[in-house]
Design an enzyme around this catalytic site. Structure first.
Site, PDB file in Angstrom:
ATOM      1  N   CYS A   1       0.843  -1.164  -0.022  1.00 60.47           N
ATOM      2  CA  CYS A   1      -0.243  -0.100  -0.134  1.00 60.47           C
ATOM      3  C   CYS A   1       0.883   1.261   0.089  1.00 60.47           C
ATOM      4  CB  CYS A   1      -0.812   0.137   1.330  1.00 60.47           C
ATOM      5  SG  CYS A   1      -2.312  -1.210   1.204  1.00 60.47           S
TER       6      CYS A   1
ATOM      7  N   CYS B   1      -4.068   8.213   6.601  1.00 62.30           N
ATOM      8  CA  CYS B   1      -2.611   8.075   7.297  1.00 62.30           C
ATOM      9  C   CYS B   1      -2.927   8.416   8.834  1.00 62.30           C
ATOM     10  CB  CYS B   1      -1.903   9.444   6.807  1.00 62.30           C
ATOM     11  SG  CYS B   1      -1.486   9.233   5.053  1.00 62.30           S
TER      12      CYS B   1
END
Lengths: 162, 198
Positions: free
Chosen positions: A65, A135
């Site tokens: 990812c 994030c």
């Protein structure tokens, strides 16, 4: 000085060799200054010995990812307080900043307090744009994983003593 | 005499356990009709005992219905699951593109019908961006390595949806939320007008 350069280069390399965010052409789509600050001056980069019984290690994400965070906490056994933290992150500027913020915020707090740290707080602190909210979520997960690891270790050590 | 009974008890237990294992792999084979990769995955699947190691090594779709009962969601550790076992990439693209294009079309119609200030929908580089003026921005994109669709919502923050082969929908495992229903609810409430996205 040398160490900081190495650290910066590691983070820069880890960020997939992306251009420094300060070079963003148009200021209006640039990173928030707090993100740039954490990227240039990341707090608490490093590693604890993960076999140390006082250390909890949270490792989250997936290289495929493009995002892997390792957050480690050192806990004072008596008080249950996090006395120190280290992190290492492979990812974008927002991911590095999120985990750097997380490593700062856990210091000096009780474990019950740090698992209450929400990704929304981190995202707000860094003014993360919608696409980077993931994030901050990863940073929240890293904190929880570190606590979980520490507690699992304690259980295992307690069993070994029986 | 007592010892013989005990022995029988033990073997009965073992037989029961192996039967459950057989039932488990039979269930996997049923799911296999929806995905060509599952028979291969089923062959290598281990019974999911719920331990972290089992979760890491058993293909996710097989444990997806069981994970609904456990806390689950994205496994916290860095992924050692080979996501290629979940579904082949082209199938993922087909399913994900289908839902995203479908949502795009319906949201465009919705935007036309409600005439809201600051309503803007954009689809570029396979990323769907829905701006709702001051109310916030939605971003929907594919996360191919994980075989997931990622959503960023101004209401519920980030979420990651996996394809649930059993029900043919995209589900956020942590909350059990259904992608389409979540968007319908949030956007309808934000904009003040119900929206039909299914």
């Amino acid at each position: 000085m040398m160490l900081r350069v190495v650290g910066k280069r590691l983070l820069g390399a880890a960020a997939g060799g992306q251009a420094s965010p300060a070079l963003a052409p148009a200021a209006r789509r640039g990173y928030h200054e707090r993100v740039v600050d954490h990227y240039n001056n990341p707090r608490n980069v490093g590693t604890f010995d993960k076999d140390d019984p006082d250390v909890g290690t949270g490792l989250v994400g997936a290289p495929a990812c493009g995002d892997v965070m390792k957050l480690q906490i050192r806990v004072d056994e008596g008080s249950g307080r996090v006395v120190d933290a280290r992190f290492k992150t492979f990812g974008c500027g927002s991911a590095i900043a999120s985990s750097s913020v997380a490593s700062e915020w856990v210091k000096g707090k009780q474990m019950e307090e740090i698992v209450a740290i929400k990704n929304t707080e981190i995202a707000k602190h860094l003014s993360l744009p919608p696409v980077k909210l993931h994030c901050s979520m990863l940073a929240e997960d890293a904190i929880k994983a570190a606590v979980k690891d520490y507690e699992a270790k304690k259980v295992k050590l307690a069993k070994a003593d029986e | 005499m007592a010892s013989r009974k005990l022995l029988l008890g033990l073997t009965a237990g073992r037989r029961l356990r192996s039967r459950t294992r057989q039932l488990f792999s039979a269930a996997n084979l049923l799911e296999a009709t929806t995905s060509p990769s599952l028979p291969a995955a089923a062959a290598t699947a281990q019974p999911s005992g719920g331990s972290p190691a089992a979760l890491l090594f058993s293909p996710r779709t097989i444990s997806s219905t069981r994970q609904a009962a456990q806390s689950a969601g994205d496994a916290p550790g860095p992924s050692t699951v080979d996501h290629k076992l979940i579904m082949p990439e082209d199938e993922f693209h087909k399913l994900a593109d289908e839902i995203i294009h479908d949502l795009l079309g319906k949201l465009e119609e919705y935007g036309d019908s409600i005439q809201m200030d600051g309503f803007d929908i954009d689809y570029g580089n396979q990323v769907l961006t829905l701006r709702l003026g001051d109310l916030g921005t939605y971003v929907l994109n594919k996360q191919t390595p994980n075989r997931q669709i990622w959503l960023s919502s101004p209401v519920s923050g980030p979420s990651r949806f996996d394809w649930d082969a059993a029900t043919n929908v995209w589900i956020y495992r942590r909350t059990g939320a259904n992608l389409v229903q979540l968007l319908e609810k949030e956007i309808g409430e934000l904009c003040g007008t119900p929206v039909e996205l299914s």
